[in-house]
Motif scaffolding. Structure first.
Motif, PDB file in Angstrom:
ATOM      1  N   PRO A  81       0.770  -1.132  -0.149  1.00 35.78           N
ATOM      2  CA  PRO A  81      -0.034   0.175  -0.101  1.00 35.78           C
ATOM      3  C   PRO A  81       0.883   1.104  -0.125  1.00 35.78           C
ATOM      4  O   PRO A  81       1.874   1.388   0.698  1.00 35.78           O
ATOM      5  CB  PRO A  81      -0.616  -0.097   1.336  1.00 35.78           C
ATOM      6  N   GLY A  82       0.642   2.186  -0.866  1.00 39.56           N
ATOM      7  CA  GLY A  82       1.196   3.483  -0.789  1.00 39.56           C
ATOM      8  C   GLY A  82       2.550   3.507  -1.603  1.00 39.56           C
ATOM      9  O   GLY A  82       3.219   4.606  -1.837  1.00 39.56           O
ATOM     10  N   LYS A  83       2.810   2.198  -2.076  1.00 36.27           N
ATOM     11  CA  LYS A  83       4.425   2.102  -2.818  1.00 36.27           C
ATOM     12  C   LYS A  83       4.446   2.945  -4.062  1.00 36.27           C
ATOM     13  O   LYS A  83       5.416   3.880  -4.316  1.00 36.27           O
ATOM     14  CB  LYS A  83       4.798   0.828  -2.885  1.00 36.27           C
ATOM     15  N   GLY A  84       3.192   2.664  -4.978  1.00 38.68           N
ATOM     16  CA  GLY A  84       3.180   3.274  -6.350  1.00 38.68           C
ATOM     17  C   GLY A  84       3.241   4.946  -6.015  1.00 38.68           C
ATOM     18  O   GLY A  84       3.851   5.565  -6.806  1.00 38.68           O
ATOM     19  N   ALA A  85       2.366   5.380  -5.281  1.00 39.01           N
ATOM     20  CA  ALA A  85       2.338   6.892  -4.949  1.00 39.01           C
ATOM     21  C   ALA A  85       3.488   7.492  -4.604  1.00 39.01           C
ATOM     22  O   ALA A  85       4.049   8.516  -4.907  1.00 39.01           O
ATOM     23  CB  ALA A  85       1.001   7.063  -4.199  1.00 39.01           C
ATOM     24  N   ALA A  86       4.398   6.939  -3.514  1.00 40.66           N
ATOM     25  CA  ALA A  86       5.349   7.251  -2.923  1.00 40.66           C
ATOM     26  C   ALA A  86       6.605   7.370  -4.114  1.00 40.66           C
ATOM     27  O   ALA A  86       7.231   8.092  -4.052  1.00 40.66           O
ATOM     28  CB  ALA A  86       5.657   6.189  -1.911  1.00 40.66           C
ATOM     29  N   LEU A  87       6.792   6.157  -4.682  1.00 40.57           N
ATOM     30  CA  LEU A  87       7.587   6.048  -5.901  1.00 40.57           C
ATOM     31  C   LEU A  87       7.522   7.349  -6.799  1.00 40.57           C
ATOM     32  O   LEU A  87       8.311   8.038  -7.265  1.00 40.57           O
ATOM     33  CB  LEU A  87       7.854   4.974  -6.669  1.00 40.57           C
ATOM     34  N   ASN A  88       6.380   7.685  -7.369  1.00 43.58           N
ATOM     35  CA  ASN A  88       6.048   8.608  -8.406  1.00 43.58           C
ATOM     36  C   ASN A  88       6.337   9.998  -7.806  1.00 43.58           C
ATOM     37  O   ASN A  88       6.895  10.918  -8.297  1.00 43.58           O
ATOM     38  CB  ASN A  88       4.831   8.405  -8.854  1.00 43.58           C
ATOM     39  N   ALA A  89       5.907  10.171  -6.393  1.00 44.89           N
ATOM     40  CA  ALA A  89       6.232  11.467  -5.839  1.00 44.89           C
ATOM     41  C   ALA A  89       7.671  11.790  -5.587  1.00 44.89           C
ATOM     42  O   ALA A  89       7.953  12.872  -5.851  1.00 44.89           O
ATOM     43  CB  ALA A  89       5.545  11.369  -4.413  1.00 44.89           C
ATOM     44  N   ILE A  90       8.386  10.884  -5.203  1.00 43.53           N
ATOM     45  CA  ILE A  90       9.775  11.117  -5.249  1.00 43.53           C
ATOM     46  C   ILE A  90      10.229  11.509  -6.467  1.00 43.53           C
ATOM     47  O   ILE A  90      11.146  12.254  -6.586  1.00 43.53           O
ATOM     48  CB  ILE A  90      10.290   9.770  -4.521  1.00 43.53           C
ATOM     49  N   SER A  91      10.298  10.490  -7.486  1.00 39.35           N
ATOM     50  CA  SER A  91      10.585  10.788  -8.961  1.00 39.35           C
ATOM     51  C   SER A  91      10.157  12.451  -9.316  1.00 39.35           C
ATOM     52  O   SER A  91      11.101  12.939  -9.928  1.00 39.35           O
ATOM     53  CB  SER A  91      10.233   9.881 -10.014  1.00 39.35           C
ATOM     54  N   ASN A  92       9.034  12.576  -9.460  1.00 36.95           N
ATOM     55  CA  ASN A  92       8.384  13.951  -9.719  1.00 36.95           C
ATOM     56  C   ASN A  92       9.165  15.102  -8.962  1.00 36.95           C
ATOM     57  O   ASN A  92       9.529  16.020  -9.727  1.00 36.95           O
ATOM     58  CB  ASN A  92       7.121  14.098  -9.412  1.00 36.95           C
ATOM     59  N   LEU A 225      23.233  16.357  -6.307  1.00 37.64           N
ATOM     60  CA  LEU A 225      22.069  17.252  -6.013  1.00 37.64           C
ATOM     61  C   LEU A 225      21.108  16.409  -5.112  1.00 37.64           C
ATOM     62  O   LEU A 225      20.645  17.139  -3.899  1.00 37.64           O
ATOM     63  CB  LEU A 225      21.291  17.501  -7.178  1.00 37.64           C
ATOM     64  N   ILE A 226      20.962  15.251  -5.259  1.00 43.17           N
ATOM     65  CA  ILE A 226      20.124  14.300  -4.483  1.00 43.17           C
ATOM     66  C   ILE A 226      20.636  13.940  -3.322  1.00 43.17           C
ATOM     67  O   ILE A 226      19.964  14.431  -1.979  1.00 43.17           O
ATOM     68  CB  ILE A 226      19.679  12.976  -5.080  1.00 43.17           C
ATOM     69  N   SER A 227      21.933  13.914  -3.367  1.00 39.51           N
ATOM     70  CA  SER A 227      22.879  13.541  -2.008  1.00 39.51           C
ATOM     71  C   SER A 227      22.950  14.667  -1.155  1.00 39.51           C
ATOM     72  O   SER A 227      22.596  14.538  -0.165  1.00 39.51           O
ATOM     73  CB  SER A 227      24.356  13.196  -2.405  1.00 39.51           C
ATOM     74  N   ALA A 228      23.088  16.144  -1.514  1.00 46.75           N
ATOM     75  CA  ALA A 228      23.123  17.240  -0.893  1.00 46.75           C
ATOM     76  C   ALA A 228      21.664  17.525  -0.174  1.00 46.75           C
ATOM     77  O   ALA A 228      21.519  17.817   0.952  1.00 46.75           O
ATOM     78  CB  ALA A 228      23.455  18.667  -1.681  1.00 46.75           C
ATOM     79  N   ASP A 229      20.595  17.140  -1.057  1.00 50.34           N
ATOM     80  CA  ASP A 229      19.338  17.413  -0.303  1.00 50.34           C
ATOM     81  C   ASP A 229      19.014  16.393   0.584  1.00 50.34           C
ATOM     82  O   ASP A 229      18.454  16.985   1.795  1.00 50.34           O
ATOM     83  CB  ASP A 229      18.217  17.280  -1.518  1.00 50.34           C
ATOM     84  N   LEU A 230      19.330  15.124   0.476  1.00 52.25           N
ATOM     85  CA  LEU A 230      19.054  14.160   1.447  1.00 52.25           C
ATOM     86  C   LEU A 230      19.837  14.609   2.819  1.00 52.25           C
ATOM     87  O   LEU A 230      19.541  14.183   3.697  1.00 52.25           O
ATOM     88  CB  LEU A 230      19.495  12.795   0.918  1.00 52.25           C
ATOM     89  N   ALA A 337       9.388   9.108   1.458  1.00 53.76           N
ATOM     90  CA  ALA A 337       8.744  10.018   0.276  1.00 53.76           C
ATOM     91  C   ALA A 337       8.283  11.249   1.002  1.00 53.76           C
ATOM     92  O   ALA A 337       8.195  12.421   0.389  1.00 53.76           O
ATOM     93  CB  ALA A 337       7.522   9.181  -0.457  1.00 53.76           C
ATOM     94  N   GLU A 338       7.462  11.179   2.046  1.00 51.12           N
ATOM     95  CA  GLU A 338       7.230  12.501   2.819  1.00 51.12           C
ATOM     96  C   GLU A 338       8.296  13.357   3.126  1.00 51.12           C
ATOM     97  O   GLU A 338       7.902  14.335   3.230  1.00 51.12           O
ATOM     98  CB  GLU A 338       6.260  12.024   4.073  1.00 51.12           C
ATOM     99  N   LYS A 339       9.354  12.747   3.802  1.00 51.01           N
ATOM    100  CA  LYS A 339      10.471  13.391   4.136  1.00 51.01           C
ATOM    101  C   LYS A 339      10.874  14.326   2.969  1.00 51.01           C
ATOM    102  O   LYS A 339      11.251  15.478   3.094  1.00 51.01           O
ATOM    103  CB  LYS A 339      11.555  12.524   4.572  1.00 51.01           C
ATOM    104  N   ILE A 340      11.117  13.535   1.713  1.00 55.47           N
ATOM    105  CA  ILE A 340      11.751  14.239   0.656  1.00 55.47           C
ATOM    106  C   ILE A 340      10.942  15.328   0.027  1.00 55.47           C
ATOM    107  O   ILE A 340      11.449  16.274  -0.172  1.00 55.47           O
ATOM    108  CB  ILE A 340      12.158  12.917  -0.416  1.00 55.47           C
ATOM    109  N   THR A 341       9.590  14.906  -0.141  1.00 57.12           N
ATOM    110  CA  THR A 341       8.762  15.882  -0.548  1.00 57.12           C
ATOM    111  C   THR A 341       7.993  16.902   0.062  1.00 57.12           C
ATOM    112  O   THR A 341       7.410  18.025  -0.155  1.00 57.12           O
ATOM    113  CB  THR A 341       7.523  15.231  -1.469  1.00 57.12           C
ATOM    114  N   GLY A 342       7.918  16.624   1.391  1.00 57.60           N
ATOM    115  CA  GLY A 342       7.376  17.478   2.369  1.00 57.60           C
ATOM    116  C   GLY A 342       5.703  17.266   2.272  1.00 57.60           C
ATOM    117  O   GLY A 342       5.058  18.229   3.053  1.00 57.60           O
ATOM    118  N   GLU A 343       5.357  16.319   1.796  1.00 53.69           N
ATOM    119  CA  GLU A 343       3.852  16.169   1.635  1.00 53.69           C
ATOM    120  C   GLU A 343       3.541  15.167   1.765  1.00 53.69           C
ATOM    121  O   GLU A 343       4.129  13.848   1.653  1.00 53.69           O
ATOM    122  CB  GLU A 343       3.432  16.646   0.012  1.00 53.69           C
ATOM    123  N   LYS A 344       2.271  14.815   2.419  1.00 56.20           N
ATOM    124  CA  LYS A 344       1.587  13.603   2.901  1.00 56.20           C
ATOM    125  C   LYS A 344       1.380  12.660   1.381  1.00 56.20           C
ATOM    126  O   LYS A 344       0.803  12.976   0.478  1.00 56.20           O
ATOM    127  CB  LYS A 344       0.132  13.833   3.466  1.00 56.20           C
TER     128      LYS A 344
END
Length: 368
Positions: A81-92, A225-230, A337-344
């Motif tokens: 549950p939630g995996k697909g939405a999480a993957l897309n949100a992170i890639s986006n 870029l990803i490394s610095a943001d993480l 995903a929520e950590k990276i995007t800041g969204e639920k």
């Protein structure tokens, strides 16, 4: 409604108008639009692509694959549950950050729904572009067995498991089976050197030898870029896989772009910073699920040995994993995903119905 009903496991049966076979991968299904629908959407939506560019609807699922198999759980759970939405949100999120920072575009033109991308057809570069900042996983296993050269790069003696490498390494491998390249076996996922690529750049679908340096720059810049943001979130970007391809913009110019997905728990290892400093590796990626499978079954060689694929497939088909395992994986994906995007990350009650409604109302792509 049970949790199993909230999982989008089958994603190749949507009534999207298409005149070509639906391509269903391990996680995503691709619906190629007709020439008329592609041209209409390019015009209506103002996408920056050539007017004759083929478009597709790409629908992600909640399926989980590991060791080239799809796994399932008890109680009819055919995914996470939630995996697909999480993957897309992170890639986006990362694709947007790349564009904001002037790196390169992606294959995504539009995001109608958390499970859906509208993408342009790209000519893929036939390389799995892998970047490593720490020694772990398959590289560590090979290192322990005495290997010191990886993809033409010499590693020093005395490295420790899960330690930071002296330099960020690019260790590319083949994407698909490539025939007739000297020194490169005709097998999927074979490690290659920069010299292999230079000597055969056209076989890897590069349009010019200069684009090898461009791909390496986009790989390094994207990784950094990803490394610095993480790092700002106290997370460690350990290693990742990027994919690249060529598209044409509205003016007919060739562009090298990012494609597939970037910086996700499926394509990368991400470690928790505080735990790492305390001497523990805590995975915020699919690697945790892979390790669980290796520990769960009595003969882990089945999962690691490509010569035992028949046994591995049987293992995946015949063993329903505990619901608690898949829910723990769900928490890993949605939390990062929520950590990276800041969204639920919202787990939809009926994602399929939502997708059909949006593609009918806003895009006129549903069959009558």
């Amino acid at each position: 409604m049970t949790i199993a009903n909230k999982i989008l496991a089958v994603n190749n049966d949507l009534p999207i108008r298409t005149d070509k076979p639906i391509h269903s991968g391990k996680v995503r299904s691709v619906y190629w639009l007709s020439e008329d629908d592609s041209r209409r959407l390019i015009l209506e939506k103002g996408y920056d692509v050539a007017s004759d560019t083929p478009l597709a609807i790409m629908v992600i699922s909640d399926r989980i694959s590991a060791f080239d198999c799809i796994w399932h759980g008890e109680g009819g759970m055919q995914g996470v549950p939630g995996k697909g939405a999480a993957l897309n949100a992170i890639s986006n999120h990362w694709f947007k950050r790349f564009k904001e920072n002037g790196l390169a575009d992606s294959h995504i033109l539009d995001i109608p729904h958390p499970f859906v991308w509208i993408v342009q057809k790209a000519k893929p570069v036939m390389i799995e572009a892998i970047c490593r900042q720490y020694i772990t996983g398959s590289m560590w296993r090979a290192y322990v067995n005495g290997e010191r050269e990886f993809c033409g790069i010499q590693l020093p003696e005395g490295l420790q498991k899960d330690s930071k490498l002296p330099n960020l390494l690019q260790t590319p491998s083949t994407k698909g089976i490539l025939e007739g390249i000297e020194g490169v076996p005709a097998q999927d996922d074979v490690n290659i050197t920069r010299k292999n690529i230079e000597d055969n750049y056209q076989a890897f679908n590069f349009k010019s030898s200069d684009d090898i340096s461009l791909y390496e720059k986009l790989l390094t810049d994207g990784f950094n870029l990803i490394s610095a943001d993480l790092a700002k979130l106290d997370q460690i970007f350990v290693d990742t896989k990027f994919e690249f391809g060529y598209v044409k913009d509205a003016a007919g110019n060739d562009k090298l772009i990012y494609m597939d997905e970037v910086g996700t728990p499926d394509s990368s290892r991400i470690w928790d910073g505080p735990q790492y400093r305390a001497g523990q590796v805590v995975e915020n990626s699919k690697e945790g699920f892979r390790q669980l499978l290796l520990n769960h079954f009595p003969d882990p060689d089945i999962l690691l040995n490509k010569d035992r694929m028949a046994e591995r497939n049987a293992l995946a088909q015949d063993n329903a994993l505990p619901e608690s395992v898949l829910m723990a994986v769900s928490a890993t994906y949605t939390n990062i995903a929520e950590k990276i995007t800041g969204e639920k990350i919202v787990i939809s009650d009926d994602p399929k119905a939502e997708i059909i409604e949006i593609l009918r109302k806003d895009y006129d792509l549903i069959r009558d």
